[in-house]
Motif scaffolding. Structure first.
Motif, PDB file in Angstrom:
ATOM      1  N   GLY A 120       0.734  -1.092   0.110  1.00 63.17           N
ATOM      2  CA  GLY A 120       0.040  -0.048  -0.038  1.00 63.17           C
ATOM      3  C   GLY A 120       0.824   1.262   0.064  1.00 63.17           C
ATOM      4  N   LEU A 121       2.084   1.176   0.051  1.00 63.72           N
ATOM      5  CA  LEU A 121       2.988   2.442   0.190  1.00 63.72           C
ATOM      6  C   LEU A 121       3.630   2.456  -1.292  1.00 63.72           C
ATOM      7  CD1 LEU A 121       4.900   1.880   3.322  1.00 63.72           C
ATOM      8  CD2 LEU A 121       3.051   3.458   2.863  1.00 63.72           C
ATOM      9  N   LYS A 122       4.112   3.824  -1.547  1.00 65.15           N
ATOM     10  CA  LYS A 122       4.727   4.098  -2.887  1.00 65.15           C
ATOM     11  C   LYS A 122       6.253   4.378  -2.633  1.00 65.15           C
ATOM     12  CE  LYS A 122       0.609   6.934  -4.123  1.00 65.15           C
ATOM     13  NZ  LYS A 122       0.192   8.208  -4.118  1.00 65.15           N
ATOM     14  N   PHE A 123       6.913   3.898  -3.714  1.00 64.28           N
ATOM     15  CA  PHE A 123       8.328   3.729  -3.327  1.00 64.28           C
ATOM     16  C   PHE A 123       9.083   4.843  -4.454  1.00 64.28           C
ATOM     17  CE2 PHE A 123       7.089  -0.794  -3.523  1.00 64.28           C
ATOM     18  CZ  PHE A 123       7.243  -1.148  -2.165  1.00 64.28           C
ATOM     19  N   TRP A 124       9.943   5.258  -3.696  1.00 63.60           N
ATOM     20  CA  TRP A 124      10.875   6.454  -4.201  1.00 63.60           C
ATOM     21  C   TRP A 124      12.201   6.252  -3.974  1.00 63.60           C
ATOM     22  CZ3 TRP A 124       7.742  10.701  -5.698  1.00 63.60           C
ATOM     23  CH2 TRP A 124       6.292  10.450  -5.270  1.00 63.60           C
ATOM     24  N   ASP A 129      15.256  15.372  -4.241  1.00 59.16           N
ATOM     25  CA  ASP A 129      14.204  15.325  -5.347  1.00 59.16           C
ATOM     26  C   ASP A 129      13.643  13.989  -5.427  1.00 59.16           C
ATOM     27  OD1 ASP A 129      12.220  16.147  -6.768  1.00 59.16           O
ATOM     28  OD2 ASP A 129      13.868  16.181  -8.724  1.00 59.16           O
ATOM     29  N   PRO A 130      12.870  13.555  -4.565  1.00 62.96           N
ATOM     30  CA  PRO A 130      12.566  11.944  -4.620  1.00 62.96           C
ATOM     31  C   PRO A 130      12.180  11.555  -6.067  1.00 62.96           C
ATOM     32  CG  PRO A 130      11.747  13.011  -2.714  1.00 62.96           C
ATOM     33  CD  PRO A 130      12.256  14.148  -3.506  1.00 62.96           C
ATOM     34  N   GLN A 131      12.422  10.625  -6.707  1.00 64.59           N
ATOM     35  CA  GLN A 131      11.968   9.994  -7.932  1.00 64.59           C
ATOM     36  C   GLN A 131      11.134   8.844  -7.427  1.00 64.59           C
ATOM     37  OE1 GLN A 131      15.214   9.248 -10.256  1.00 64.59           O
ATOM     38  NE2 GLN A 131      16.094  11.355 -10.078  1.00 64.59           N
ATOM     39  N   ALA A 132       9.926   8.635  -8.201  1.00 68.20           N
ATOM     40  CA  ALA A 132       9.007   7.822  -8.018  1.00 68.20           C
ATOM     41  C   ALA A 132       9.524   6.368  -8.905  1.00 68.20           C
ATOM     42  CB  ALA A 132       7.513   7.964  -8.206  1.00 68.20           C
ATOM     43  N   ILE A 133       9.625   5.156  -8.144  1.00 67.17           N
ATOM     44  CA  ILE A 133       9.983   3.948  -8.770  1.00 67.17           C
ATOM     45  C   ILE A 133       9.020   2.845  -8.676  1.00 67.17           C
ATOM     46  CG2 ILE A 133      12.362   4.691  -8.680  1.00 67.17           C
ATOM     47  CD1 ILE A 133      12.632   2.854  -6.232  1.00 67.17           C
ATOM     48  N   THR A 134       9.266   1.896  -9.284  1.00 71.32           N
ATOM     49  CA  THR A 134       8.220   0.598  -9.441  1.00 71.32           C
ATOM     50  C   THR A 134       8.611  -0.359  -8.450  1.00 71.32           C
ATOM     51  OG1 THR A 134       9.169  -0.466 -10.934  1.00 71.32           O
ATOM     52  CG2 THR A 134       7.834   1.238 -11.826  1.00 71.32           C
ATOM     53  N   PRO A 135       7.673  -1.224  -7.805  1.00 71.31           N
ATOM     54  CA  PRO A 135       8.253  -2.220  -7.037  1.00 71.31           C
ATOM     55  C   PRO A 135       9.137  -3.225  -7.761  1.00 71.31           C
ATOM     56  CG  PRO A 135       5.672  -1.860  -6.771  1.00 71.31           C
ATOM     57  CD  PRO A 135       6.159  -0.816  -8.097  1.00 71.31           C
ATOM     58  N   GLU A 136       8.760  -3.425  -9.149  1.00 70.32           N
ATOM     59  CA  GLU A 136       9.787  -4.419  -9.892  1.00 70.32           C
ATOM     60  C   GLU A 136      11.290  -3.651  -9.639  1.00 70.32           C
ATOM     61  OE1 GLU A 136       5.388  -4.837 -10.737  1.00 70.32           O
ATOM     62  OE2 GLU A 136       6.828  -2.754 -11.109  1.00 70.32           O
ATOM     63  N   LEU A 137      11.323  -2.416  -9.829  1.00 67.69           N
ATOM     64  CA  LEU A 137      12.588  -1.866  -9.964  1.00 67.69           C
ATOM     65  C   LEU A 137      13.373  -1.980  -8.692  1.00 67.69           C
ATOM     66  CD1 LEU A 137      15.003  -0.435 -11.073  1.00 67.69           C
ATOM     67  CD2 LEU A 137      14.038   1.756 -10.597  1.00 67.69           C
ATOM     68  N   VAL A 138      12.573  -1.743  -7.571  1.00 66.01           N
ATOM     69  CA  VAL A 138      13.098  -2.298  -6.062  1.00 66.01           C
ATOM     70  C   VAL A 138      13.504  -3.757  -5.934  1.00 66.01           C
ATOM     71  CG1 VAL A 138      12.395  -2.192  -3.685  1.00 66.01           C
ATOM     72  CG2 VAL A 138      11.520  -0.114  -5.155  1.00 66.01           C
ATOM     73  N   GLU A 139      12.697  -4.521  -6.666  1.00 68.58           N
ATOM     74  CA  GLU A 139      12.823  -5.993  -6.243  1.00 68.58           C
ATOM     75  C   GLU A 139      14.240  -6.118  -7.266  1.00 68.58           C
ATOM     76  OE1 GLU A 139      12.866  -9.956  -5.628  1.00 68.58           O
ATOM     77  OE2 GLU A 139      11.553  -8.302  -4.706  1.00 68.58           O
ATOM     78  N   GLN A 140      14.463  -5.772  -8.206  1.00 66.45           N
ATOM     79  CA  GLN A 140      15.835  -5.978  -9.206  1.00 66.45           C
ATOM     80  C   GLN A 140      16.942  -5.268  -8.534  1.00 66.45           C
ATOM     81  OE1 GLN A 140      16.468  -7.419 -12.070  1.00 66.45           O
ATOM     82  NE2 GLN A 140      18.483  -7.305 -11.355  1.00 66.45           N
ATOM     83  N   TYR A 158      12.615   3.375   5.145  1.00 66.97           N
ATOM     84  CA  TYR A 158      13.857   3.613   4.260  1.00 66.97           C
ATOM     85  C   TYR A 158      14.939   2.312   4.152  1.00 66.97           C
ATOM     86  CZ  TYR A 158      13.017   8.451   4.853  1.00 66.97           C
ATOM     87  OH  TYR A 158      12.225   9.886   4.729  1.00 66.97           O
ATOM     88  N   LEU A 159      14.970   1.806   2.961  1.00 64.02           N
ATOM     89  CA  LEU A 159      15.663   0.573   2.679  1.00 64.02           C
ATOM     90  C   LEU A 159      17.073   1.100   1.983  1.00 64.02           C
ATOM     91  CD1 LEU A 159      15.650  -2.492   2.317  1.00 64.02           C
ATOM     92  CD2 LEU A 159      14.832  -2.234   0.149  1.00 64.02           C
ATOM     93  N   GLY A 160      18.217   0.495   2.360  1.00 60.92           N
ATOM     94  CA  GLY A 160      19.365   0.866   1.942  1.00 60.92           C
ATOM     95  C   GLY A 160      19.871  -0.464   1.392  1.00 60.92           C
ATOM     96  N   LEU A 161      19.896  -0.584  -0.024  1.00 64.04           N
ATOM     97  CA  LEU A 161      20.489  -1.598  -0.690  1.00 64.04           C
ATOM     98  C   LEU A 161      22.106  -1.647  -0.929  1.00 64.04           C
ATOM     99  CD1 LEU A 161      17.355  -2.058  -2.980  1.00 64.04           C
ATOM    100  CD2 LEU A 161      18.119  -3.327  -0.913  1.00 64.04           C
ATOM    101  N   CYS A 162      22.993  -2.075  -0.371  1.00 66.30           N
ATOM    102  CA  CYS A 162      24.256  -1.820  -0.305  1.00 66.30           C
ATOM    103  C   CYS A 162      25.159  -3.081  -0.874  1.00 66.30           C
ATOM    104  CB  CYS A 162      24.693  -1.734   1.192  1.00 66.30           C
ATOM    105  SG  CYS A 162      23.660  -0.634   1.954  1.00 66.30           S
ATOM    106  N   TRP A 163      26.458  -2.435  -1.371  1.00 62.53           N
ATOM    107  CA  TRP A 163      27.416  -3.461  -1.837  1.00 62.53           C
ATOM    108  C   TRP A 163      28.610  -3.023  -1.560  1.00 62.53           C
ATOM    109  CZ3 TRP A 163      24.474   0.067  -4.665  1.00 62.53           C
ATOM    110  CH2 TRP A 163      25.451   0.946  -5.371  1.00 62.53           C
ATOM    111  N   GLY A 164      29.675  -3.784  -1.733  1.00 65.01           N
ATOM    112  CA  GLY A 164      31.036  -3.482  -1.936  1.00 65.01           C
ATOM    113  C   GLY A 164      31.774  -3.277  -0.391  1.00 65.01           C
ATOM    114  N   ASN A 165      32.531  -2.303  -0.084  1.00 64.82           N
ATOM    115  CA  ASN A 165      33.130  -2.286   1.253  1.00 64.82           C
ATOM    116  C   ASN A 165      32.124  -1.728   2.287  1.00 64.82           C
ATOM    117  OD1 ASN A 165      34.806  -1.569   3.459  1.00 64.82           O
ATOM    118  ND2 ASN A 165      36.559  -0.787   1.891  1.00 64.82           N
ATOM    119  N   PRO A 166      31.916  -2.344   3.135  1.00 59.78           N
ATOM    120  CA  PRO A 166      30.955  -1.810   4.172  1.00 59.78           C
ATOM    121  C   PRO A 166      31.355  -0.422   4.716  1.00 59.78           C
ATOM    122  CG  PRO A 166      31.259  -4.245   4.604  1.00 59.78           C
ATOM    123  CD  PRO A 166      32.266  -3.855   3.582  1.00 59.78           C
TER     124      PRO A 166
END
Length: 195
Positions: A120-124, A129-140, A158-166
């Motif tokens: 029920g929430l929207k993703f950004w 300047d927040p940009q709207a994104i799709t649930p499919e992009l979040v999943e990818q 807020y979700l942080g999707l991280c990689w590399g050196n912590p």
């Protein structure tokens, strides 16, 4: 007896307070920081405080390596009646190799929490300047990330999707080797609260 992660954090906090009170000063700081514009502006006393703490912190990092003391702390995030507990690198410690493995292993539980609490929430994309994104992009993006972090306000997650050196993932200069994409789930356009 080896110090624990929590003890090292407390030691660093005590040392930082002592440095800023002027109880710790590195006398050779002027030799290390010889910027002709900033050095006179800051003064040798302030520069000495910074370098004294910095050297002490480097010794703590070496201690971590020598004694295999983790740099991770455990956080709890609550949102919409759900709770998740996950590891996060403390901002004054370093990550050991096994720490990154723990971060990787926690990704599934953080993403499960995200999926349970965001219907029920929207993703950004987070930012000025927040940009709207799709649930499919979040999943990818989630599939591409090595580990995940999460923070909440009363109405936003807020979700942080991280990689590399912590230790470097939250700095723009580390891209593309290390990074962390921040996504906001909100009922409407997200606020500009910095979490």
């Amino acid at each position: 007896m080896t110090y624990t992660t929590e003890q090292l954090i407390e030691i660093l906090e005590q040392e930082l307070r002592a440095s800023w009170k002027g109880e710790r000063v590195l006398l050779s700081a002027e030799e290390r920081f010889n910027d002709p514009v900033l050095a006179p502006l800051l003064g040798s006393h302030k520069i000495g405080k910074v370098y004294a703490y910095r050297e002490f912190r480097e010794q703590v990092h070496q201690y971590q390596k020598d004694h295999q003391v983790s740099g991770l702390v455990w956080r709890t995030c609550r949102f919409k009646g759900q709770t998740v507990r996950y590891p996060e690198l403390h901002n004054q410690l370093i990550a050991l190799e096994q720490d990154k493995e723990i971060l990787l292993q926690s990704k599934a539980s953080v993403l499960e929490f995200w999926q349970q609490t965001t219907p029920g929430l929207k993703f950004w994309f987070a930012g000025h300047d927040p940009q709207a994104i799709t649930p499919e992009l979040v999943e990818q993006l989630a599939q591409d990330a090595e580990w995940a972090e999460v923070d909440a306000t009363l109405t936003e997650l807020y979700l942080g999707l991280c990689w590399g050196n912590p230790q470097e993932c939250h700095y723009q200069w580390a891209m593309p080797e290390s990074g962390c994409r921040r996504i906001v789930a909100a009922p409407n356009r997200p606020s500009l609260i910095k979490v």
